[in-house]
Design an enzyme around this catalytic site. Structure first.
Site, PDB file in Angstrom:
ATOM      1  N   GLY A   7       0.618  -1.145  -0.045  1.00 48.41           N
ATOM      2  CA  GLY A   7       0.179  -0.063  -0.045  1.00 48.41           C
ATOM      3  C   GLY A   7       0.793   1.104   0.105  1.00 48.41           C
ATOM      4  O   GLY A   7       1.944   1.406   0.628  1.00 48.41           O
ATOM      5  N   THR A   9      -0.163   5.123   0.144  1.00 50.53           N
ATOM      6  CA  THR A   9      -0.899   6.336   0.195  1.00 50.53           C
ATOM      7  C   THR A   9       0.072   7.123   1.406  1.00 50.53           C
ATOM      8  O   THR A   9       1.175   7.196   1.007  1.00 50.53           O
ATOM      9  CB  THR A   9      -2.247   6.175   0.745  1.00 50.53           C
ATOM     10  OG1 THR A   9      -2.216   5.267   1.828  1.00 50.53           O
ATOM     11  CG2 THR A   9      -3.216   5.376  -0.502  1.00 50.53           C
ATOM     12  N   HIS A  10      -0.660   7.687   2.073  1.00 53.93           N
ATOM     13  CA  HIS A  10       0.049   8.921   2.788  1.00 53.93           C
ATOM     14  C   HIS A  10       0.975   8.110   4.020  1.00 53.93           C
ATOM     15  O   HIS A  10       2.161   8.279   3.700  1.00 53.93           O
ATOM     16  CB  HIS A  10      -0.870   9.547   4.009  1.00 53.93           C
ATOM     17  CG  HIS A  10      -1.698  10.241   3.458  1.00 53.93           C
ATOM     18  ND1 HIS A  10      -1.718  11.038   2.365  1.00 53.93           N
ATOM     19  CD2 HIS A  10      -3.299  10.316   3.376  1.00 53.93           C
ATOM     20  CE1 HIS A  10      -2.764  11.537   1.777  1.00 53.93           C
ATOM     21  NE2 HIS A  10      -3.786  11.230   2.407  1.00 53.93           N
ATOM     22  N   CYS A  42      -8.145  14.210   1.130  1.00 56.44           N
ATOM     23  CA  CYS A  42      -8.724  15.448   1.625  1.00 56.44           C
ATOM     24  C   CYS A  42      -8.901  16.655   0.981  1.00 56.44           C
ATOM     25  O   CYS A  42      -9.444  17.617   1.280  1.00 56.44           O
ATOM     26  CB  CYS A  42      -7.889  15.702   2.869  1.00 56.44           C
ATOM     27  SG  CYS A  42      -6.184  15.814   2.653  1.00 56.44           S
ATOM     28  N   THR A 111      -2.112  -0.259   4.205  1.00 57.39           N
ATOM     29  CA  THR A 111      -3.190  -0.647   3.179  1.00 57.39           C
ATOM     30  C   THR A 111      -4.109   0.386   3.377  1.00 57.39           C
ATOM     31  O   THR A 111      -5.339   0.114   2.893  1.00 57.39           O
ATOM     32  CB  THR A 111      -3.543  -2.055   3.693  1.00 57.39           C
ATOM     33  OG1 THR A 111      -3.832  -2.356   5.106  1.00 57.39           O
ATOM     34  CG2 THR A 111      -2.669  -3.043   3.202  1.00 57.39           C
ATOM     35  N   TYR A 186     -17.136  16.070  16.029  1.00 61.87           N
ATOM     36  CA  TYR A 186     -15.919  16.964  16.314  1.00 61.87           C
ATOM     37  C   TYR A 186     -16.502  18.002  17.024  1.00 61.87           C
ATOM     38  O   TYR A 186     -15.540  18.674  17.626  1.00 61.87           O
ATOM     39  CB  TYR A 186     -15.614  17.557  14.743  1.00 61.87           C
ATOM     40  CG  TYR A 186     -15.250  16.132  13.808  1.00 61.87           C
ATOM     41  CD1 TYR A 186     -14.063  15.797  13.789  1.00 61.87           C
ATOM     42  CD2 TYR A 186     -16.218  15.725  12.892  1.00 61.87           C
ATOM     43  CE1 TYR A 186     -13.752  14.509  13.010  1.00 61.87           C
ATOM     44  CE2 TYR A 186     -15.951  14.712  12.052  1.00 61.87           C
ATOM     45  CZ  TYR A 186     -14.499  14.024  12.232  1.00 61.87           C
ATOM     46  OH  TYR A 186     -14.327  12.952  11.202  1.00 61.87           O
ATOM     47  N   SER A 271       1.917  -7.079  16.793  1.00 60.86           N
ATOM     48  CA  SER A 271       2.156  -8.219  17.680  1.00 60.86           C
ATOM     49  C   SER A 271       2.851  -9.426  17.085  1.00 60.86           C
ATOM     50  O   SER A 271       3.466 -10.064  17.666  1.00 60.86           O
ATOM     51  CB  SER A 271       0.922  -8.786  18.085  1.00 60.86           C
ATOM     52  OG  SER A 271       0.272  -9.241  17.188  1.00 60.86           O
ATOM     53  N   PRO A 273       6.536 -10.384  15.119  1.00 67.01           N
ATOM     54  CA  PRO A 273       7.926  -9.806  14.655  1.00 67.01           C
ATOM     55  C   PRO A 273       8.104  -9.501  13.554  1.00 67.01           C
ATOM     56  O   PRO A 273       7.624  -9.894  12.463  1.00 67.01           O
ATOM     57  CB  PRO A 273       8.587 -11.213  15.042  1.00 67.01           C
ATOM     58  CG  PRO A 273       7.878 -11.759  16.029  1.00 67.01           C
ATOM     59  CD  PRO A 273       6.520 -11.671  15.768  1.00 67.01           C
ATOM     60  N   ALA A 298      -4.651  11.897   7.859  1.00 67.51           N
ATOM     61  CA  ALA A 298      -3.750  11.992   7.167  1.00 67.51           C
ATOM     62  C   ALA A 298      -2.476  12.233   7.983  1.00 67.51           C
ATOM     63  O   ALA A 298      -1.278  11.971   7.807  1.00 67.51           O
ATOM     64  CB  ALA A 298      -3.664  13.084   5.961  1.00 67.51           C
ATOM     65  N   PHE A 423       1.313  39.684  23.113  1.00 65.25           N
ATOM     66  CA  PHE A 423      -0.122  40.640  22.776  1.00 65.25           C
ATOM     67  C   PHE A 423       0.387  41.538  21.729  1.00 65.25           C
ATOM     68  O   PHE A 423       1.312  42.171  21.640  1.00 65.25           O
ATOM     69  CB  PHE A 423      -0.516  41.373  23.962  1.00 65.25           C
ATOM     70  CG  PHE A 423      -1.336  42.568  23.573  1.00 65.25           C
ATOM     71  CD1 PHE A 423      -2.413  42.511  22.980  1.00 65.25           C
ATOM     72  CD2 PHE A 423      -0.933  43.884  24.158  1.00 65.25           C
ATOM     73  CE1 PHE A 423      -3.445  43.560  22.599  1.00 65.25           C
ATOM     74  CE2 PHE A 423      -1.782  44.880  23.780  1.00 65.25           C
ATOM     75  CZ  PHE A 423      -2.916  44.801  23.021  1.00 65.25           C
TER      76      PHE A 423
END
Length: 451
Positions: A7, A9-10, A42, A111, A186, A271, A273, A298, A423
């Site tokens: 795979g 992608t990102h 995205c 993936t 959200y 989990s 090796p 992402a 400020f």
């Protein structure tokens, strides 16, 4: 050392590019079942809405670029199975329709995920589409040209961004979700009320608190969306109801969450090796609750992919966890959130309080100023910050990055009250909004202590 990456992608791209630089002697082979890599999904809504004119600009790498790093990239190759005991994978060359086996010393599983596709009557009708990859983006744009009534199923970030894009194209838009509010995961109600009002002003139909039960069509093409409440006419339907991790290759061979997300440790090790995983295929440590959670973003993916490379030979750099920090621009509203909403904190069993600041973000003597809505959620007993949200027509979203760091470092509201922020009248008031939140919480706690 022979490394196989499944795979690209990102997370995969981040892992591959870093491994190629860190281990120039390694033999790195990438298997990707699509005909492209590293697509920024995205950005699909931006492309649909015409903000990004060329979809090609949403790619940030290519097989040619990886080849320059010495990486063997095998496009249109689908990995059929993995044997972690024998350290082998079985692959189908899609173009040649040939199956072969390859071996590895280290395996990196990136993936990703795939949209949730519910088994509903009529789901196979034409013009019911997903929104995930380059092909989806191109197809949505083409189909939208001929569609007047568009229904988006799912009121999360992707769904709401698409709603905005279609509205700006002059379409009649309906958004359907089974939650009572848009962006429910959200944002708390104070925020979603403002977003929903902005949507209603633009004649977007909100069909909330209802679930899609099926679709009907004419001549094989969708014409109506059926829900638990009613029916909605549609020329085009986009399904955006969430994602599932693509992890069946490792089923029964590594530890996973109930939804299939691979559990990794702080060094991106599974989990099993010599098997590493990163990105949307993984569960990660969620700092507000200190539990494993599935948060496909992402930003998480590129960090995890980079850490795979750093820890491939030996554990050296620990993952710091995530707050699920994210941002959204919808119409003229700049919104960002991090950690738990107040509702999510309560649902998780935390005893929390919150403070809300509703103030102009800079002094009223300035020629212009905008209202800012800031909410910070914190644990009642310790004062530890666990979440925050901000909304304004001014871009104050970087404040949420600051609060993300606060959550990561387990800071309290008392500490936030007196953090050193600059400020300058162009940008803020003498007491920064974040300071104000801390001071308000401090005052509330002092008052309650006296009662």
């Amino acid at each position: 050392m022979k490394v196989i990456v499944i795979g690209c992608t990102h997370a995969g791209t981040a892992a591959i590019t870093q491994m190629a630089r860190l281990y120039p002697q390694a033999e790195i082979t990438v298997y990707e079942r699509n005909d492209n890599i590293s697509f920024l999904s995205c950005g699909i809504a931006l492309h649909v809405g015409g903000v990004v004119q060329q979809a090609e600009s949403l790619f940030y790498s290519s097989p040619e670029q990886l080849a320059e790093l010495g990486v063997h990239t095998r496009m249109l190759h689908n990995v059929l199975s993995v044997d972690t005991k024998a350290k082998t994978i079985t692959v189908r060359d899609i173009m040649k329709d040939e199956i072969f086996t390859d071996t590895y010393d280290k395996l990196v599983v990136t993936t990703g995920s795939w949209p949730v596709v519910p088994k509903l009557e009529g789901i196979d009708l034409d013009n019911i589409m997903l929104c995930k990859n380059y092909a989806h983006a191109q197809a949505i744009i083409e189909r939208a040209k001929q569609a007047e009534r568009i229904v988006v199923v799912g009121a999360g970030y992707i769904g709401i961004e698409l709603v905005e894009a279609f509205e700006q194209l002059g379409k009649q838009v309906t958004v359907i979700d089974n939650t009572p509010r848009v962006l429910y995961k959200y944002l708390d109600r104070e925020y979603t009320d403002l977003v929903e009002e902005a949507m209603k002003q633009r004649h977007i139909r909100l069909a909330l608190n209802q679930s899609v039960t099926g679709f009907t069509g004419e001549k094989g093409r969708v014409s109506r969306v059926i829900t638990t409440v009613g029916e909605y006419e549609a020329d085009l339907v986009i399904m955006c109801i969430g994602f599932r991790p693509n992890t069946e290759l490792l089923a029964g061979q590594v530890d996973r969450l109930a939804n299939g997300a691979i559990i990794v440790d702080d060094y991106m090790r599974t989990s099993c090796p010599d098997v590493y995983a990163a990105g949307d295929s993984c569960a990660i440590r969620y700092n507000p609750t200190r539990q494993h959670a599935y948060i496909p973003l992402a930003t998480n993916a590129v960090r995890m992919g980079t850490l795979v490379a750093r820890n491939l030979i030996e554990p050296t750099v620990k993952y710091m966890g995530t707050q699920g920090t994210s941002g959204l621009k919808i119409f003229d509203l700049n919104i960002a959130s991090t950690g738990l909403t107040e509702q999510a904190a309560l649902d998780a069993g935390l005893i929390v309080k919150s403070v809300t600041i509703n103030d102009n973000y800079r002094p009223e003597f300035m020629p212009t100023y905008e209202k800012a809505l800031l909410k910070v959620v914190y644990q009642e007993a310790s004062g530890r910050i666990v979440g925050a949200q901000v909304l304004s027509k001014a871009d104050l979203t970087q404040a949420i990055n600051t609060l993300s760091v606060c959550i990561q470092n387990r800071m309290t509201m008392d500490e936030l009250a007196f953090v050193d922020f600059f400020f300058q009248p162009y940008y803020n008031k003498p007491w920064n909004l974040l300071n104000q939140a801390g001071l308000q919480a401090f005052a509330i706690d002092q008052h309650e202590a006296k009662l």
